[in-house]
Design a protein around this motif. Structure first.
Motif, short mmCIF file in Angstrom:
data_model
loop_
_atom_site.label_atom_id
_atom_site.label_comp_id
_atom_site.label_asym_id
_atom_site.label_seq_id
_atom_site.Cartn_x
_atom_site.Cartn_y
_atom_site.Cartn_z
N CYS A 117 0.80 -0.90 -0.05
CA CYS A 117 0.09 -0.24 -0.13
C CYS A 117 0.86 0.95 -0.52
CB CYS A 117 -1.10 0.00 1.27
SG CYS A 117 -0.21 0.10 2.46
N GLU A 146 -8.68 -2.18 -2.03
CA GLU A 146 -10.21 -0.93 -2.43
C GLU A 146 -11.41 -2.12 -1.91
OE1 GLU A 146 -11.29 1.23 -6.14
OE2 GLU A 146 -11.49 -1.35 -6.43
N ARG A 157 -11.12 6.57 -1.05
CA ARG A 157 -11.06 7.96 -1.94
C ARG A 157 -10.37 9.14 -1.17
NH1 ARG A 157 -11.32 8.78 -7.71
NH2 ARG A 157 -12.59 7.07 -8.25
N GLU A 160 -7.18 9.08 0.81
CA GLU A 160 -6.24 9.25 0.23
C GLU A 160 -5.76 10.60 -0.36
OE1 GLU A 160 -5.65 5.08 -2.62
OE2 GLU A 160 -6.91 6.57 -3.31
N VAL A 164 -2.31 9.85 0.85
CA VAL A 164 -1.51 9.30 -0.37
C VAL A 164 0.10 10.71 0.04
CG1 VAL A 164 -0.84 9.59 -2.64
CG2 VAL A 164 -2.49 7.93 -1.44
N HIS A 170 -1.24 3.63 0.11
CA HIS A 170 -3.00 3.65 -0.89
C HIS A 170 -3.92 3.46 -0.38
CE1 HIS A 170 -0.92 5.91 -4.36
NE2 HIS A 170 0.09 5.38 -4.06
N TRP A 171 -5.04 3.29 -0.83
CA TRP A 171 -6.09 2.82 0.16
C TRP A 171 -7.21 1.68 -0.82
CZ3 TRP A 171 -6.52 1.43 5.31
CH2 TRP A 171 -6.31 2.56 6.10
N ARG A 172 -6.54 1.57 -1.99
CA ARG A 172 -7.48 1.79 -2.97
C ARG A 172 -6.37 0.32 -4.27
NH1 ARG A 172 -9.98 5.43 -6.52
NH2 ARG A 172 -8.37 6.48 -6.19
N ARG A 173 -4.99 -0.15 -3.46
CA ARG A 173 -4.36 -0.51 -4.56
C ARG A 173 -5.65 -2.52 -3.90
NH1 ARG A 173 1.37 0.84 -3.37
NH2 ARG A 173 1.31 2.78 -5.09
#
Length: 209
Positions: A117, A146, A157, A160, A164, A170-173
């Protein structure tokens, strides 16, 4: 190392003293038994990428020969102390997940938990893990990913926007997509806590005869 990578490394250096407390909360509330689930599958010559402060160390079988890399020296210092407290003689060294300092086909098992992440180029990191994994070796990954519900993805989103730029987190990988793109069959897979936590075991195809 790029200026961005150096800035992110310095950010994680500063997190070393509080990292265990932060992750302890996440382990209890979100990740459950994931560290044990991952580490108990490791066998033989094992590499842990982005070993952090060594929170996985108590969960490895005694007969595993462990090498760990981490790009934050303060975190690695804590991992070394933890290994010493456990009476384990592991090879723990500074290294970059995006350019692993090992030959092709070097390890029976490669592990990475809750770190892709925050690695700047997660695709490159997964490619490197597969490169150093021997044919028929096991890749073990776990991370927050995600969310399944759309409301959760919207919240991630928004988070992030802060995480980020601040720490590259990152939280949506979805690391599983990189693993599948490289052609590794997924042998075991779990996704839970509204889809936010994902863990997998994938096998590198054996070399052609």
């Amino acid at each position: 190392m790029t200026n961005r990578d150096d800035r992110l490394r310095r950010f994680w250096d500063k997190q070393a003293d509080s990292y265990d407390r932060q992750m302890g909360f996440m382990d209890r509330r979100l990740f459950r038994d994931t560290r044990a689930w991952v580490c108990r599958q490791a066998t033989g010559n094992t590499l842990e990428v982005a070993i952090g402060t060594g929170l996985n160390l108590p969960h490895y079988p005694d007969d595993v020969r462990l090498t760990g890399i981490e790009w934050s020296s303060p975190m690695l210092d804590q991992a070394r102390r933890r290994a010493s407290d456990l009476g384990r003689d592991h090879d723990l060294r500074v290294g970059d997940a995006q350019s692993l300092p090992f030959a092709d086909d070097s390890f029976d098992t490669v592990v990475c938990t809750f770190s892709l992440c925050a690695i700047p180029d997660d695709r490159q990191a997964v490619q490197e893990m597969v490169r150093v994994l021997r044919p028929d070796g096991l890749l073990l990954l776990a991370d927050h990913v995600e969310a399944a519900p759309w409301a959760g993805r919207l919240l991630q989103r928004a988070i992030e926007v802060i995480t980020v730029p601040l720490g590259g987190e990152h939280w949506r990988r979805r690391p599983i997509r990189h693993v599948q793109a490289l052609g590794l069959p997924i042998e075991r897979h779990d996704r839970f806590t509204l889809g936010v936590v994902e863990r997998l075991a994938a096998r590198k195809p054996a070399a052609a005869a």
